[in-house]
Design an enzyme around this catalytic site. Structure first.
Site, mmCIF file in Angstrom:
data_model
loop_
_atom_site.group_PDB
_atom_site.id
_atom_site.type_symbol
_atom_site.label_atom_id
_atom_site.label_comp_id
_atom_site.label_asym_id
_atom_site.label_seq_id
_atom_site.Cartn_x
_atom_site.Cartn_y
_atom_site.Cartn_z
ATOM 1 N N ASN A 84 14.130 -6.150 7.100
ATOM 2 C CA ASN A 84 13.716 -5.167 8.125
ATOM 3 C C ASN A 84 13.183 -5.865 9.375
ATOM 4 O O ASN A 84 13.421 -5.402 10.497
ATOM 5 C CB ASN A 84 12.679 -4.199 7.553
ATOM 6 C CG ASN A 84 13.324 -3.135 6.700
ATOM 7 O OD1 ASN A 84 13.987 -2.243 7.224
ATOM 8 N ND2 ASN A 84 13.172 -3.241 5.391
ATOM 9 N N HIS B 216 9.386 2.875 4.175
ATOM 10 C CA HIS B 216 9.272 3.051 2.719
ATOM 11 C C HIS B 216 10.589 3.608 2.161
ATOM 12 O O HIS B 216 11.151 4.558 2.726
ATOM 13 C CB HIS B 216 8.121 4.017 2.411
ATOM 14 C CG HIS B 216 7.910 4.200 0.950
ATOM 15 N ND1 HIS B 216 7.239 3.276 0.180
ATOM 16 C CD2 HIS B 216 8.318 5.174 0.099
ATOM 17 C CE1 HIS B 216 7.233 3.691 -1.085
ATOM 18 N NE2 HIS B 216 7.880 4.830 -1.158
HETATM 19 C C1 GRF Z 1 12.034 -2.396 1.900
HETATM 20 O O1 GRF Z 1 12.806 -1.642 1.008
HETATM 21 C C2 GRF Z 1 10.847 -1.601 2.373
HETATM 22 O O2 GRF Z 1 11.111 -0.248 2.501
HETATM 23 C C3 GRF Z 1 9.881 -1.827 1.242
HETATM 24 O O3 GRF Z 1 10.054 -3.177 0.868
HETATM 25 C C4 GRF Z 1 11.388 -3.581 1.182
HETATM 26 C C5 GRF Z 1 11.282 -4.796 2.057
HETATM 27 O O4 GRF Z 1 12.507 -5.396 2.343
HETATM 28 N N1 GRF Z 1 8.550 -1.478 1.651
HETATM 29 P P1 GRF Z 1 12.591 -6.554 3.435
HETATM 30 O O5 GRF Z 1 11.512 -7.588 3.113
HETATM 31 O O6 GRF Z 1 12.404 -5.947 4.793
HETATM 32 O O7 GRF Z 1 13.961 -7.134 3.243
#
Ligand code: GRF
Length: 179
Positions: free
Chosen positions: A12, A101
């Site tokens: 992300n 989330h």
């Molecule tokens: C994502 O699915 C987010 O929604 C959750 O943890 C995951 C993190 O993924 N809170 P990344 O570290 O951004 O790849």
């Protein structure tokens, strides 16, 4: 100016960087978070605020908030950040912290949201971007996108793909509101 909190892979974070958003600082609660590599590769200042180095969570969060402020951060994005934020941090960035989330909150809060949705047998789940308060994924919802559960084998990948579209869109809108 955006500060991103991370604990893990950082996909992300990568989506925010790739969208050209002004990420000026990345903070992690563990030094082995791959997200830190992504930030370094993009030339973004990073810091790790591990609990072992502080008396308690409040002290750690205060030091982290101060570092983010020193980097010019105005908006904090939790992107796979796996610790709850304590009062000292929330007070410093009141109303300026968002989280992504992998469920349609208030359904399936917590760290196992995708597994919980599968176990519950729901037909649809999704992604939520919400304001952060002192609860576990309880802050006001800003935006949601629905994701069908079937085919289950690809659910996780499809949820992440939606996160990578929704989070940059919402953060971009929040940046424009602020400027
Ligand atoms: C994502 O699915 C987010 O929604 C959750 O943890 C995951 C993190 O993924 N809170 P990344 O570290 O951004 O790849």
């Amino acid at each position: 100016m955006i500060g991103v909190l991370v604990s893990g892979n950082g996909s992300n974070l990568q989506a925010l960087i790739d969208a050209g958003l002004p990420v000026v600082a990345v903070a992690a609660n563990r030094k082995d978070a791959y997200a830190l590599e992504r930030a370094r590769a993009a030339g973004i200042p990073v810091a790790t605020f591990s609990l072992d180095c502080h008396a308690d969570r409040e002290e750690r969060d205060l030091v982290m908030a101060t570092w983010l402020e020193e980097q010019g951060v105005e908006l904090v994005v939790c992107a796979g950040y796996m610790h709850l934020l304590t009062r000292p941090f929330l007070d410093r960035f009141r109303g300026r912290i968002v989280n992504v989330h992998p469920s349609l909150l208030p359904a399936f809060p917590g760290a196992r949201a995708i597994a919980d949705a599968l176990e519950a047998g729901v037909e649809t789940t999704g992604v939520t971007v919400h304001h952060v308060d002192d609860g576990l994924d309880t802050g006001a919802v800003i935006a949601q996108d629905v994701v069908p559960v079937e085919p289950r084998e690809t659910l996780e990948a499809r949820i992440h793909a939606v996160e990578h579209r929704l989070l940059p869109r919402v953060v971009s809108e929040l940046c424009h509101v602020r400027s």
